[in-house]
Write a protein that holds these residues in place. Structure first.
Motif, PDB file in Angstrom:
ATOM      1  N   ARG A  94       1.199  -0.658   0.171  1.00  0.00           N
ATOM      2  CA  ARG A  94      -0.018   0.142  -0.039  1.00  0.00           C
ATOM      3  C   ARG A  94       0.886   1.415  -0.205  1.00  0.00           C
ATOM      4  O   ARG A  94       1.774   1.128   0.648  1.00  0.00           O
ATOM      5  CB  ARG A  94      -0.890  -0.101   1.258  1.00  0.00           C
ATOM      6  CG  ARG A  94      -2.100   1.468   0.765  1.00  0.00           C
ATOM      7  CD  ARG A  94      -2.646   1.139   2.576  1.00  0.00           C
ATOM      8  NE  ARG A  94      -3.794   1.685   2.335  1.00  0.00           N
ATOM      9  CZ  ARG A  94      -4.687   1.991   3.339  1.00  0.00           C
ATOM     10  NH1 ARG A  94      -4.707   1.314   4.086  1.00  0.00           N
ATOM     11  NH2 ARG A  94      -5.904   2.264   2.919  1.00  0.00           N
ATOM     12  N   LEU A 100      -5.458  -1.914  -1.127  1.00  0.00           N
ATOM     13  CA  LEU A 100      -3.892  -2.452  -1.446  1.00  0.00           C
ATOM     14  C   LEU A 100      -3.574  -3.678  -2.679  1.00  0.00           C
ATOM     15  O   LEU A 100      -4.735  -3.992  -3.107  1.00  0.00           O
ATOM     16  CB  LEU A 100      -4.208  -3.701  -0.157  1.00  0.00           C
ATOM     17  CG  LEU A 100      -4.015  -3.396   1.085  1.00  0.00           C
ATOM     18  CD1 LEU A 100      -4.412  -4.588   2.264  1.00  0.00           C
ATOM     19  CD2 LEU A 100      -2.722  -2.877   1.230  1.00  0.00           C
TER      20      LEU A 100
ATOM     21  N   GLY B  99      -2.334   5.050   5.982  1.00  0.00           N
ATOM     22  CA  GLY B  99      -1.150   3.150   4.699  1.00  0.00           C
ATOM     23  C   GLY B  99      -1.472   2.453   5.595  1.00  0.00           C
ATOM     24  O   GLY B  99      -1.160   1.597   5.031  1.00  0.00           O
TER      25      GLY B  99
END
Lengths: 112, 114
Positions: A94, A100, B99
């Motif tokens: 990612r 993802l 993230g």
């Protein structure tokens, strides 16, 4: 853009042997890296993730992975395979706010 | 263990039918995702949402649509199913847009269109 390459669509090891599943990534930004496991007819379960805190990451079920920036790799290992480890393993990266990016997966076969 | 649910688990329908795949999570996560996974292949992101009234298209083009009227619910709809839509659809959620946040996956819906 991010990408993931998993070497070997199938890996077969004997019970008690070392498990090594290979993952190489490409990312234009510092990556976050993940390994997921998928058992038949189930969703994905997180094994471990790399968040830049430490290059050697320990996960569940005795698995660990080492982040090597110079090799752009994040290989998954387990010292001693169990029959219950037989499953599909996915490496993912990612690099931004989106979802993802997954590799094609490695099917791990454990031989008795 | 993640609290994210998908129904139905398996669905076999004929061409031209309208279908809705349900996804719900009880973790209060803002971000939700839909992935498509063909047999023996990797997952591809087809939709995601940052929160209520937010929907975005993913990396893989899809004829499906999604809605996000409630935080916990992220259904996926196909107006007219075709055999090319046969696949497994996996829903996921995460806490925020950071993230490193873990995405938690549901068990998936395996769709077969005849």
């Amino acid at each position: 853009a991010q990408s993931v390459t998993q070497l070997g669509s199938h890996v077969s090891v004997s019970e008690g042997a070392l498990v090594l599943l290979r993952c190489n990534y490409s990312s234009s930004v510092p990556p976050y890296l993940f390994w997921y496991v998928q058992y038949p007819n189930q969703g994905l379960q997180l094994l471990l993730k790399y968040t830049s805190a430490a290059t050697l990451v320990k996960g569940i079920n005795g698995f660990e992975a080492e982040f090597k920036k110079s090799e752009t790799s994040f290989h998954l290992t387990k010292p001693s395979a169990h029959m219950s480890d037989a499953a599909e393993y996915f490496c993912a990266v990612r690099g931004g706010a989106d979802g993802l990016t997954f590799g094609k997966g490695t099917h791990l076969i454990i031989q008795p | 263990e993640a609290d994210i649910y998908q129904t139905p688990r398996y669905l076999v329908i004929g061409t031209g039918k309208k279908i809705t795949l349900e996804c719900s999570q009880t973790m209060g996560h803002d971000k939700m995702y839909w992935y498509q996974q063909d047999p023996g292949m990797e997952l591809h992101l087809i939709h995601y949402s940052y929160g209520v009234n937010s929907t975005e298209k993913g990396d893989l083009s899809s004829e499906s649509t999604v809605s996000r009227i409630r935080t916990e619910h992220f259904p996926l709809t196909l107006e007219s199913a075709r055999p090319s839509h046969t696949s497994q659809y996996l829903c996921a959620s995460s806490r925020a847009t950071a993230g490193a946040d873990t995405q938690y996956f549901g068990p998936g819906t395996r769709l077969t269109v005849l």
